[in-house]
Design a protein around this motif. Structure first.
Motif, PDB file in Angstrom:
ATOM      1  N   ILE A  65      39.046  87.842  53.652  1.00 41.26           N
ATOM      2  CA  ILE A  65      39.739  86.881  52.807  1.00 41.26           C
ATOM      3  C   ILE A  65      39.097  85.512  53.004  1.00 41.26           C
ATOM      4  N   SER A  66      39.406  84.568  52.132  1.00 37.63           N
ATOM      5  CA  SER A  66      38.735  83.267  52.180  1.00 37.63           C
ATOM      6  C   SER A  66      39.131  82.483  53.422  1.00 37.63           C
ATOM      7  N   VAL A  67      38.266  81.562  53.824  1.00 33.87           N
ATOM      8  CA  VAL A  67      38.549  80.706  54.972  1.00 33.87           C
ATOM      9  C   VAL A  67      39.796  79.864  54.706  1.00 33.87           C
ATOM     10  N   ASP A  68      39.922  79.359  53.483  1.00 33.29           N
ATOM     11  CA  ASP A  68      41.109  78.565  53.141  1.00 33.29           C
ATOM     12  C   ASP A  68      42.387  79.370  53.343  1.00 33.29           C
ATOM     13  N   LYS A  69      42.359  80.641  52.949  1.00 34.95           N
ATOM     14  CA  LYS A  69      43.540  81.496  53.109  1.00 34.95           C
ATOM     15  C   LYS A  69      43.822  81.753  54.585  1.00 34.95           C
ATOM     16  N   ARG A  70      42.771  81.917  55.376  1.00 35.12           N
ATOM     17  CA  ARG A  70      42.958  82.172  56.806  1.00 35.12           C
ATOM     18  C   ARG A  70      43.597  80.963  57.485  1.00 35.12           C
ATOM     19  N   PHE A  71      43.177  79.754  57.092  1.00 37.74           N
ATOM     20  CA  PHE A  71      43.787  78.545  57.643  1.00 37.74           C
ATOM     21  C   PHE A  71      45.231  78.385  57.136  1.00 37.74           C
ATOM     22  N   GLU A  72      45.469  78.781  55.901  1.00 30.25           N
ATOM     23  CA  GLU A  72      46.827  78.734  55.355  1.00 30.25           C
ATOM     24  C   GLU A  72      47.753  79.638  56.162  1.00 30.25           C
ATOM     25  N   LEU A  73      47.276  80.830  56.514  1.00 26.23           N
ATOM     26  CA  LEU A  73      48.078  81.753  57.319  1.00 26.23           C
ATOM     27  C   LEU A  73      48.334  81.193  58.709  1.00 26.23           C
ATOM     28  N   LEU A  74      47.339  80.504  59.277  1.00 23.07           N
ATOM     29  CA  LEU A  74      47.525  79.867  60.581  1.00 23.07           C
ATOM     30  C   LEU A  74      48.617  78.805  60.505  1.00 23.07           C
ATOM     31  N   ALA A  97      47.718  71.375  64.805  1.00 20.95           N
ATOM     32  CA  ALA A  97      47.665  72.528  65.710  1.00 20.95           C
ATOM     33  C   ALA A  97      46.959  73.709  65.052  1.00 20.95           C
ATOM     34  N   SER A  98      47.288  73.995  63.803  1.00 19.30           N
ATOM     35  CA  SER A  98      46.688  75.143  63.110  1.00 19.30           C
ATOM     36  C   SER A  98      45.197  74.919  62.864  1.00 19.30           C
ATOM     37  N   GLN A  99      44.809  73.696  62.532  1.00 21.71           N
ATOM     38  CA  GLN A  99      43.394  73.391  62.319  1.00 21.71           C
ATOM     39  C   GLN A  99      42.596  73.574  63.603  1.00 21.71           C
ATOM     40  N   ASP A 100      43.156  73.134  64.726  1.00 21.17           N
ATOM     41  CA  ASP A 100      42.448  73.263  65.996  1.00 21.17           C
ATOM     42  C   ASP A 100      42.342  74.719  66.451  1.00 21.17           C
ATOM     43  N   VAL A 101      43.357  75.517  66.140  1.00 15.80           N
ATOM     44  CA  VAL A 101      43.279  76.949  66.455  1.00 15.80           C
ATOM     45  C   VAL A 101      42.156  77.593  65.641  1.00 15.80           C
ATOM     46  N   GLY A 102      42.069  77.221  64.357  1.00 12.44           N
ATOM     47  CA  GLY A 102      41.003  77.758  63.515  1.00 12.44           C
ATOM     48  C   GLY A 102      39.628  77.412  64.037  1.00 12.44           C
ATOM     49  N   LYS A 103      39.476  76.192  64.535  1.00 11.16           N
ATOM     50  CA  LYS A 103      38.192  75.776  65.102  1.00 11.16           C
ATOM     51  C   LYS A 103      37.892  76.541  66.382  1.00 11.16           C
ATOM     52  N   GLU A 104      38.912  76.726  67.197  1.00 14.62           N
ATOM     53  CA  GLU A 104      38.740  77.468  68.448  1.00 14.62           C
ATOM     54  C   GLU A 104      38.309  78.910  68.178  1.00 14.62           C
TER      55      GLU A 104
END
Length: 257
Positions: A65-74, A97-104
């Motif tokens: 799925i798209s990166v945008d969708k993955r961040f949305e789910l986070l 918090a969700s953005q930093d988890v995605g980066k991690e």
């Protein structure tokens, strides 16, 4: 990591009451109220970050799925965790918090597929539109508690079809879907972010899954997004090559109904 916990220090002796604290109250431990507040806020955000990270590691979103969708789910996960907390988080803190988890977790776009490469990821042949539509199918499955394996199966089947389409465009002529081709597709996933056994199972089962769906009243009736994704000539060609006795003209008509 959101907050370096080694750098977050709050001397409990300095805190009399957050509401009445002033420099006289803390004596030798002079510290501004804003410094204490920021330190506590940092700890709260870090706590949210750690909880979201744990959930994301235990239940990773699929790379098809798209990166945008993955961040949305986070962010949805972070919002759910925050709602159950005693701490009142702002929307900005939840987003952070969700953005930093995605980066991690290094959630980034897969590089476009290369048919001449000796390895890689078969999902890299999916277009951005494919990923967006698969994200819709994935969200529908989550919202309606339907089988996520069906989404995995369709994503893998679609990726195979897109890979074959590019091979054909480059001059490859297919007669049958051979064992050698199937093994080469598994090899393409040697860097995949999912267990290889799961991918191989998807590859073995997708024909049987589609047979089972076609024997019912409707193709993927529990998730209408999957039906529109799977109804492609190139996908039916793969099925026909795998089992020409079953995937005949009558089944083709039913497949596209």
């Amino acid at each position: 990591m959101l907050i370096d916990t080694d750098k977050v220090t709050i001397d409990s002796r300095a805190i009399v009451s957050k509401d009445v604290i002033d420099k006289e109250a803390v004596g030798d431990y002079q510290v501004e109220l804003s410094e204490i507040t920021l330190s506590q806020t940092g700890q709260d955000i870090n706590d949210l970050y750690q909880k979201v990270l744990q959930v994301a590691k235990e239940h990773p979103s699929p790379i098809y799925i798209s990166v945008d969708k993955r961040f949305e789910l986070l962010e949805k996960t972070a919002s759910m965790i925050a709602a159950k907390s005693d701490i009142s988080y702002t929307s900005e803190q939840i987003h952070r918090a969700s953005q930093d988890v995605g980066k991690e977790l290094n959630i980034t776009e897969i590089p476009p597929g290369d048919i001449s490469a000796g390895g890689g990821n078969v999902f890299s042949f999916l277009s951005q539109e494919d990923k967006t539509r698969l994200g819709e199918a994935y969200q529908h499955a989550l919202d309606n508690n339907s089988d996520l394996k069906d989404v995995n199966t369709v994503a893998f089947t679609l990726a195979i079809a897109k890979f074959r389409e590019e091979k054909i465009a480059s001059g490859t002529i297919y007669g049958t879907f051979s064992k050698e081709e199937r093994e080469s597709l598994y090899e393409l996933n040697n860097k995949l972010e999912a267990p290889s056994d799961e991918i191989k199972q998807s590859g073995r089962d997708f024909v049987e899954v589609l047979k089972s769906e076609l024997e019912g009243n409707d193709l993927f009736s529990s998730n209408p997004f999957l039906k529109t994704l799977i109804q492609r000539d190139s996908i039916f060609d793969i099925l026909e090559a795998r089992d020409p006795d079953y995937f005949n003209k009558n089944i083709r008509k039913k497949f596209f109904t």
